[in-house]
Design an enzyme around this catalytic site. Structure first.
Site, PDB file in Angstrom:
ATOM      1  N   LYS A   1       0.867  -1.183   0.000  1.00  0.00           N
ATOM      2  CA  LYS A   1       0.000   0.000   0.000  1.00  0.00           C
ATOM      3  C   LYS A   1       0.903   1.233   0.000  1.00  0.00           C
ATOM      4  CE  LYS A   1      -4.549   0.714   0.225  1.00  0.00           C
ATOM      5  NZ  LYS A   1      -5.580  -0.087  -0.482  1.00  0.00           N
TER       6      LYS A   1
ATOM      7  N   GLY B   1     -25.688   1.514   1.956  1.00  0.00           N
ATOM      8  CA  GLY B   1     -24.718   2.231   1.134  1.00  0.00           C
ATOM      9  C   GLY B   1     -24.944   1.996  -0.350  1.00  0.00           C
ATOM     10  N   LEU B   2     -25.228   3.069  -1.084  1.00  0.00           N
ATOM     11  CA  LEU B   2     -25.517   2.967  -2.511  1.00  0.00           C
ATOM     12  C   LEU B   2     -24.498   3.742  -3.339  1.00  0.00           C
ATOM     13  CD1 LEU B   2     -29.410   3.377  -2.373  1.00  0.00           C
ATOM     14  CD2 LEU B   2     -28.100   1.249  -2.620  1.00  0.00           C
ATOM     15  N   GLY B   3     -23.236   3.591  -2.961  1.00  0.00           N
ATOM     16  CA  GLY B   3     -22.161   4.138  -3.790  1.00  0.00           C
ATOM     17  C   GLY B   3     -22.000   3.282  -5.035  1.00  0.00           C
ATOM     18  N   HIS B   4     -20.847   3.392  -5.689  1.00  0.00           N
ATOM     19  CA  HIS B   4     -20.631   2.648  -6.935  1.00  0.00           C
ATOM     20  C   HIS B   4     -20.835   1.148  -6.738  1.00  0.00           C
ATOM     21  CE1 HIS B   4     -19.441   6.096  -9.228  1.00  0.00           C
ATOM     22  NE2 HIS B   4     -18.433   6.386  -8.408  1.00  0.00           N
TER      23      HIS B   4
ATOM     24  N   GLY C   1     -22.164  -0.549  -4.060  1.00  0.00           N
ATOM     25  CA  GLY C   1     -23.472  -0.887  -3.516  1.00  0.00           C
ATOM     26  C   GLY C   1     -24.566  -0.854  -4.566  1.00  0.00           C
ATOM     27  N   TYR C   2     -24.488   0.115  -5.468  1.00  0.00           N
ATOM     28  CA  TYR C   2     -25.534   0.222  -6.492  1.00  0.00           C
ATOM     29  C   TYR C   2     -25.412  -0.910  -7.521  1.00  0.00           C
ATOM     30  CZ  TYR C   2     -29.367   2.501  -8.820  1.00  0.00           C
ATOM     31  OH  TYR C   2     -30.608   2.769  -9.330  1.00  0.00           O
TER      32      TYR C   2
END
Length: 352
Positions: A80, A182-185, A187-188
């Site tokens: 990382k 959560g409906l981000g990228h 989640g959607y």
């Protein structure tokens, strides 16, 4: 500053501090383990409150990538990097070119990719200085957009179906109630897959527009972010922040399965034991959300999306092995997942 005494230090092979006065670059690159291959991990740009906070984050995240890559059966280790700075105001092309030179100096032991606070455009700047970059889309496969979110969601979908098979005796999701937090990228995309499989969706997100879109497109039931963890459902899919499974939320859970995309869903390891005792099957997040890492690897190798998806579908076998072992040994699935990863990347623990 402490490295060796930091609580997140775990036998890391290499920690590199690099700077560039002209561009203001201050970066830390951590290589945790390269037993299986060069370390892969995203570059996170964040306005850390202190250098120690940045050190802790890069050590913690690089270790997690070792375990994720091992359980995804990738020929990669864990690494990382973090850039100390505000991505909203301190980004420049020159800074990321300097970052590319820093990555190049690690000599191929670390492959950088996109992460929080960085973008595909930033990776292009890094790639002008080093070949050790993952996720650069060369346009050779029209099915590849450069967005890893659908692949992450697909891995979660595969893992979720395997959890349903183990818990409920079938991976048919028709009419199962799935609560998506959560409906981000990611989640959607997951909602779209669940809807296509016939699941009944319950959704929550701080973004009201995302919620209304899900209601209109998928016939989802909307609840508040405060309610989503206590709704009566078959499956809970946390796809937002980490640490949502804790002493407070476990008391309110009314689901049989937890399987979602969010990283570090358990606030502490002991919460995995609490879920087991409560009869809730937990699909370890870093096992089922590895689809994006798989895509970064296959994109870098120049292999088609069809091969990425085939590899992601192998997540089901790993999840099944974890569930079987956990049941046989009466252990939490998170504990078993860690031990399985260590078997795969060859960690030898010293006797107490």
């Amino acid at each position: 500053m402490n490295v060796f005494s930091d609580t997140a230090f775990d036998g890391h092979e290499q920690v590199v501090f690099a700077s560039d006065e002209a561009t203001g670059l201050k970066t830390i690159i951590a290589v945790h383990n390269t037993n299986l291959g060069p370390s892969l991990g995203g570059c996170r740009m964040w306005p850390y409150a202190s250098e120690q906070e940045a050190i802790h984050d890069v050590l913690r995240l690089s270790r997690g990538m070792t375990y994720k890559s091992a359980l995804a059966n990738l020929p990669l280790g864990g690494g990382k990097s973090v850039i100390i700075g505000d991505p909203r105001s301190q980004k420049t092309p020159e800074l990321f070119r300097a970052m590319g030179r820093a990555v190049e100096q690690v000599g191929g032991r670390y492959i950088v990719a996109e992460d929080v606070g960085t973008s595909p455009e930033d990776m292009e700047q890094i790639a002008s200085q080093t070949k050790h970059v993952g996720g650069i889309n060369d346009g050779s496969d029209p099915a590849r957009t450069g967005d890893p979110s659908p692949f992450t969601a697909y891995g979660v979908f595969i893992g979720l179906k395997e959890a349903a098979r183990f818990k409920y005796g079938t991976d048919d999701l028709k009419d199962l109630r799935v609560a998506v937090q959560g409906l981000g990228h990611v989640g959607y995309h997951l909602c779209r897959m669940l809807f296509a499989a016939g699941a009944k969706l319950i959704v929550a997100d701080l973004n009201k527009n995302s919620v209304m879109t899900a209601v209109n497109e998928f016939g989802a039931t909307a609840v508040s972010v405060d309610e989503i963890l206590s709704v009566d459902a078959d499956i809970l899919a946390p796809c937002a922040l980490g640490g949502v499974i804790n002493d407070r939320s476990i008391e309110k859970l009314r689901v049989g399965i937890i399987a979602g995309a969010a990283n570090n869903q358990l606030e502490h390891d002991r919460h995995g034991d609490m879920l087991r005792e409560a009869g809730v099957l937990y699909a370890p997040d870093y096992v089922i959300n590895a689809g994006g890492v798989v895509e970064v690897h296959y994109c870098r190798e120049g292999k088609p999306v069809s091969e990425t998806n085939k590899h992601i579908e192998g997540i089901a076998g790993t999840v099944r092995e974890i569930f079987d072992r956990a049941k046989q040994q009466n252990l939490s699935t998170g504990f078993v997942a860690d031990r399985l990863a260590e078997e795969r990347f060859g960690l030898v623990r010293k006797a107490a």
